[in-house]
Design a protein around this motif. Structure first.
Motif, PDB file in Angstrom:
ATOM      1  N   MET A  94       0.887  -0.961  -0.212  1.00 39.48           N
ATOM      2  CA  MET A  94       0.118  -0.138  -0.202  1.00 39.48           C
ATOM      3  C   MET A  94       1.103   1.540  -0.755  1.00 39.48           C
ATOM      4  O   MET A  94       0.433   2.508  -0.151  1.00 39.48           O
ATOM      5  CB  MET A  94      -0.563  -0.346   1.437  1.00 39.48           C
ATOM      6  N   TYR A  95       1.528   1.126   0.363  1.00 40.11           N
ATOM      7  CA  TYR A  95       2.757   2.926   0.659  1.00 40.11           C
ATOM      8  C   TYR A  95       4.068   2.357  -0.015  1.00 40.11           C
ATOM      9  O   TYR A  95       5.019   3.718  -0.773  1.00 40.11           O
ATOM     10  CB  TYR A  95       3.637   2.984   1.679  1.00 40.11           C
ATOM     11  N   LEU A  96       4.629   1.345  -0.141  1.00 44.76           N
ATOM     12  CA  LEU A  96       6.053   1.511  -1.918  1.00 44.76           C
ATOM     13  C   LEU A  96       6.167   2.561  -2.041  1.00 44.76           C
ATOM     14  O   LEU A  96       6.761   2.619  -3.115  1.00 44.76           O
ATOM     15  CB  LEU A  96       5.989  -0.103  -1.675  1.00 44.76           C
ATOM     16  N   PRO A  97       4.668   1.775  -3.593  1.00 41.54           N
ATOM     17  CA  PRO A  97       4.507   2.542  -4.180  1.00 41.54           C
ATOM     18  C   PRO A  97       4.587   4.349  -4.619  1.00 41.54           C
ATOM     19  O   PRO A  97       5.028   4.639  -5.492  1.00 41.54           O
ATOM     20  CB  PRO A  97       3.150   2.065  -5.442  1.00 41.54           C
ATOM     21  N   LEU A  98       4.292   4.752  -2.749  1.00 38.92           N
ATOM     22  CA  LEU A  98       4.111   5.725  -2.480  1.00 38.92           C
ATOM     23  C   LEU A  98       6.043   6.764  -2.964  1.00 38.92           C
ATOM     24  O   LEU A  98       5.635   7.621  -2.979  1.00 38.92           O
ATOM     25  CB  LEU A  98       3.084   6.408  -1.916  1.00 38.92           C
ATOM     26  N   LEU A  99       6.269   5.618  -2.482  1.00 33.71           N
ATOM     27  CA  LEU A  99       7.618   5.856  -2.607  1.00 33.71           C
ATOM     28  C   LEU A  99       8.589   6.023  -3.128  1.00 33.71           C
ATOM     29  O   LEU A  99       9.816   6.706  -3.358  1.00 33.71           O
ATOM     30  CB  LEU A  99       8.526   5.414  -1.337  1.00 33.71           C
ATOM     31  N   LYS A 100       8.060   5.699  -4.302  1.00 28.22           N
ATOM     32  CA  LYS A 100       9.032   5.325  -6.239  1.00 28.22           C
ATOM     33  C   LYS A 100       9.475   6.613  -6.110  1.00 28.22           C
ATOM     34  O   LYS A 100       8.509   7.473  -6.174  1.00 28.22           O
ATOM     35  CB  LYS A 100       8.007   4.244  -6.825  1.00 28.22           C
ATOM     36  N   GLY A 101      10.610   6.356  -6.445  1.00 30.20           N
ATOM     37  CA  GLY A 101      11.073   7.606  -7.348  1.00 30.20           C
ATOM     38  C   GLY A 101      10.869   9.247  -6.795  1.00 30.20           C
ATOM     39  O   GLY A 101      11.212  10.227  -7.285  1.00 30.20           O
ATOM     40  N   LYS A 102      10.584   8.963  -4.579  1.00 31.43           N
ATOM     41  CA  LYS A 102      11.049  10.158  -4.248  1.00 31.43           C
ATOM     42  C   LYS A 102      11.750   9.872  -3.246  1.00 31.43           C
ATOM     43  O   LYS A 102      12.646   9.378  -2.464  1.00 31.43           O
ATOM     44  CB  LYS A 102       9.332  10.201  -3.072  1.00 31.43           C
ATOM     45  N   ARG A 103      11.672  11.473  -2.599  1.00 30.77           N
ATOM     46  CA  ARG A 103      13.031  11.705  -2.039  1.00 30.77           C
ATOM     47  C   ARG A 103      12.368  11.122  -0.505  1.00 30.77           C
ATOM     48  O   ARG A 103      12.109  12.377  -0.303  1.00 30.77           O
ATOM     49  CB  ARG A 103      13.622  13.327  -1.962  1.00 30.77           C
ATOM     50  N   VAL A 104      12.666  10.373   0.836  1.00 27.34           N
ATOM     51  CA  VAL A 104      12.066  10.594   1.742  1.00 27.34           C
ATOM     52  C   VAL A 104      12.532  10.777   2.776  1.00 27.34           C
ATOM     53  O   VAL A 104      13.743  10.577   2.771  1.00 27.34           O
ATOM     54  CB  VAL A 104      11.794   8.553   1.586  1.00 27.34           C
ATOM     55  N   GLY A 105      11.837  11.933   3.361  1.00 31.43           N
ATOM     56  CA  GLY A 105      12.373  11.741   5.382  1.00 31.43           C
ATOM     57  C   GLY A 105      11.445  10.668   5.698  1.00 31.43           C
ATOM     58  O   GLY A 105       9.787  10.153   5.799  1.00 31.43           O
ATOM     59  N   ILE A 106      12.111  10.399   7.170  1.00 28.88           N
ATOM     60  CA  ILE A 106      11.700   9.694   7.649  1.00 28.88           C
ATOM     61  C   ILE A 106      11.092   9.637   9.483  1.00 28.88           C
ATOM     62  O   ILE A 106      12.135   9.962   9.711  1.00 28.88           O
ATOM     63  CB  ILE A 106      11.518   7.906   7.913  1.00 28.88           C
ATOM     64  N   VAL A 107       9.977   9.927  10.452  1.00 28.71           N
ATOM     65  CA  VAL A 107      10.172  10.227  11.456  1.00 28.71           C
ATOM     66  C   VAL A 107       9.865   8.825  12.378  1.00 28.71           C
ATOM     67  O   VAL A 107       9.144   8.525  12.002  1.00 28.71           O
ATOM     68  CB  VAL A 107       8.587  10.601  11.566  1.00 28.71           C
ATOM     69  N   ALA A 108      10.906   8.709  13.211  1.00 26.87           N
ATOM     70  CA  ALA A 108      11.379   7.259  13.709  1.00 26.87           C
ATOM     71  C   ALA A 108      11.551   7.189  15.199  1.00 26.87           C
ATOM     72  O   ALA A 108      12.713   8.236  15.244  1.00 26.87           O
ATOM     73  CB  ALA A 108      11.613   5.655  12.156  1.00 26.87           C
ATOM     74  N   ASN A 109      11.474   5.897  15.772  1.00 29.97           N
ATOM     75  CA  ASN A 109      12.180   5.840  16.647  1.00 29.97           C
ATOM     76  C   ASN A 109      12.813   4.456  16.972  1.00 29.97           C
ATOM     77  O   ASN A 109      12.383   3.357  16.143  1.00 29.97           O
ATOM     78  CB  ASN A 109      11.950   6.878  18.043  1.00 29.97           C
ATOM     79  N   GLN A 110      13.033   4.072  17.823  1.00 30.90           N
ATOM     80  CA  GLN A 110      13.391   2.793  18.397  1.00 30.90           C
ATOM     81  C   GLN A 110      11.664   1.698  17.812  1.00 30.90           C
ATOM     82  O   GLN A 110      12.124   0.245  17.421  1.00 30.90           O
ATOM     83  CB  GLN A 110      13.540   1.744  19.782  1.00 30.90           C
TER      84      GLN A 110
END
Length: 463
Positions: A94-110
């Motif tokens: 559902m979400y990998l196609p939305l990231l294709k060819g994009k510059r991606v930032g990730i808000v994350a922790n452990q």
């Protein structure tokens, strides 16, 4: 004459069969509440059964067929409820196609982990698979080749080791070499400069469903900054371990802070994906702007699910018991009572040197996640709650009893009135000082809770 009732019975059975078929399709393909769907279907069956029974003994054969159909639907419902939970992070289709060819930032922790099956070679002729758990950043950048450019970290840091309230500095992730930008340091909201090399942001952090737990405040500022800079936000949904109830006073805007930004109760009952939808839909972002938001929902999630988090969401919430007690015990952060920071029983005990002697004592000491704990190296008289029942409401008895047992009541609430920010109102402190009972205090919350439950309905993903 017998042909007429037989014809009617046959028509009723055909109609019933059609209704049951429609219900089975609805149950299979929708996200509506399974128990509601089944009860509706069962009540419909009961109505037809009564009609058939009135027509005489000729219906017995048909009733047997109906009973079998009902039993099959019930079995299908149970089977669905027993299916494993699928987190938003695992719904990569559902979400990998939305990231294709994009510059991606990730808000994350452990807590931002993904578990997946990796193909392995067993021998020359046999392929197998093994279960792998990786951090989402490692998975997207290293395993899937996504162009991840930046990592943003909330309170407690990217690896979740900083104290509550401790300033978190920017840095570099040693494993990936990616820049880590702190959203709990010099700025809590990403700047335009920090977002300049990003097309889309993925937010994947485990929340615990309490208004004063700051990950939802970080979510707000991320959505706001992205809305201002035309950047899409994708929230990968995760369970709310306190999602089985809603309770607490609605936040008064006068007491808005990073530990409470929105007019919701302390225990809001929403997943972080639903919360994002409500922030967007209610116009809570600056100047009522809206964010380009996509929530990747979970599958097989229910609000009554007792979800034991695989990774502790912050240093002082080590287990399910602490998470369940947290909304009730966090009020002590605004008092001279320790909630167990500096021990290995955080938010599962409480006490103070100022309380009368009890059968249980503890001594807070400096440790990871609590470098300078309240009452450090002092023996605290207190109460052990590890065996306490699972709460389905905020329990005010802890703070009321502690206040009543404290001799020097002037020293009970901290002078900075932090309790008012936690409660989202100054009324709770006044009510406790005035000797109000728990029931009397909670009665003042009810109208606000009723309004909130109506307001949140459009944003619910799971019923």
């Amino acid at each position: 004459m017998a042909k007429i009732p037989i014809f009617i019975i046959g028509a009723e059975i055909l109609l019933l069969y059609a209704l049951l078929s429609i219900m089975r399709l609805a149950i299979k393909n929708s996200r509506f509440n399974m128990i509601f769907s089944f009860n509706w279907c069962k009540n419909t069956v009961l109505l037809f059964v009564l009609t058939l029974f009135a027509c005489g003994n000729q219906t017995k054969k048909s009733l047997t067929h109906v009973d079998k159909m009902v039993a099959k639907i019930e079995a299908d419902t149970t089977k669905k409820a027993q299916q494993p939970l699928v987190l938003g992070v695992n719904r990569t289709d559902m979400y990998l196609p939305l990231l294709k060819g994009k510059r991606v930032g990730i808000v994350a922790n452990q807590t931002s982990e993904i578990t997946f099956l990796q193909r392995t070679v067993v021998d020359e002729s046999t392929m197998g698979s093994k279960k792998i758990t990786q951090h989402l950043v490692d998975y997207l950048k290293g395993y899937m080749g996504v162009n991840v450019t930046t990592v943003f970290a909330p309170e407690h840091g990217f690896r979740g080791q900083a104290d509550a309230g401790e300033v978190v500095k920017d840095g570099i992730d040693t494993k990936t070499g990616l820049p880590i930008i702190s959203l709990y340091g010099s700025n809590k909201k990403p700047t335009a400069d920090q977002l300049k090399d990003i097309d889309v942001i993925v937010f994947d952090i485990q929340d615990v469903g309490a208004r004063f737990y700051t990950y939802i405040s970080t979510l707000h500022y991320v959505m706001e900054a992205c809305a201002e800079n035309n950047i899409k936000v994708i929230v990968l949904d995760r369970p709310n371990p306190n999602g089985h109830y809603v309770d607490g006073p609605i936040l008064d805007p006068e007491y808005k802070s990073f530990v409470g930004m929105h007019p919701v109760p302390i225990v809001h009952g929403l997943t972080i994906g639903e919360y994002a939808k409500m922030v967007n839909g209610e116009g809570w972002l600056n100047n009522n702007i809206t964010c380009d938001l996509t929530v990747i929902p979970m599958d097989n999630y229910t609000r009554d699910l007792e979800y034991d988090l695989p990774v502790k969401p912050s240093p002082n919430l080590p287990n399910a018991k602490a998470i369940n007690l947290y909304p009730s015990l966090c009020f002590f952060e605004g008092t001279n009572i320790s909630a167990g920071r500096g021990t290995d029983m955080q938010f599962q005990i409480y006490g103070s040197p100022d309380l009368p002697k009890t059968d249980f004592t503890f001594t807070p000491k400096s440790n990871d996640g609590a470098k300078y704990p309240k009452h450090e190296n002092k023996v605290c008289n207190g109460y052990y709650l590890r065996n306490y029942k699972r709460l389905d409401k905020i329990d005010l008895s802890f703070i009321i009893n502690a206040y009543n047992a404290t001799k020097n009541k002037e020293s009970f609430f901290l002078k900075n009135n932090f309790i008012d920010k936690l409660a989202g109102t100054n009324k709770l402190q006044k009510q406790i000082k005035a000797g109000w009972t728990e029931d009397k205090i909670k009665a003042t919350w009810q109208s606000g809770l009723d309004g909130y439950l109506i307001k949140r309905k459009p944003y619910l993903i799971y019923n």
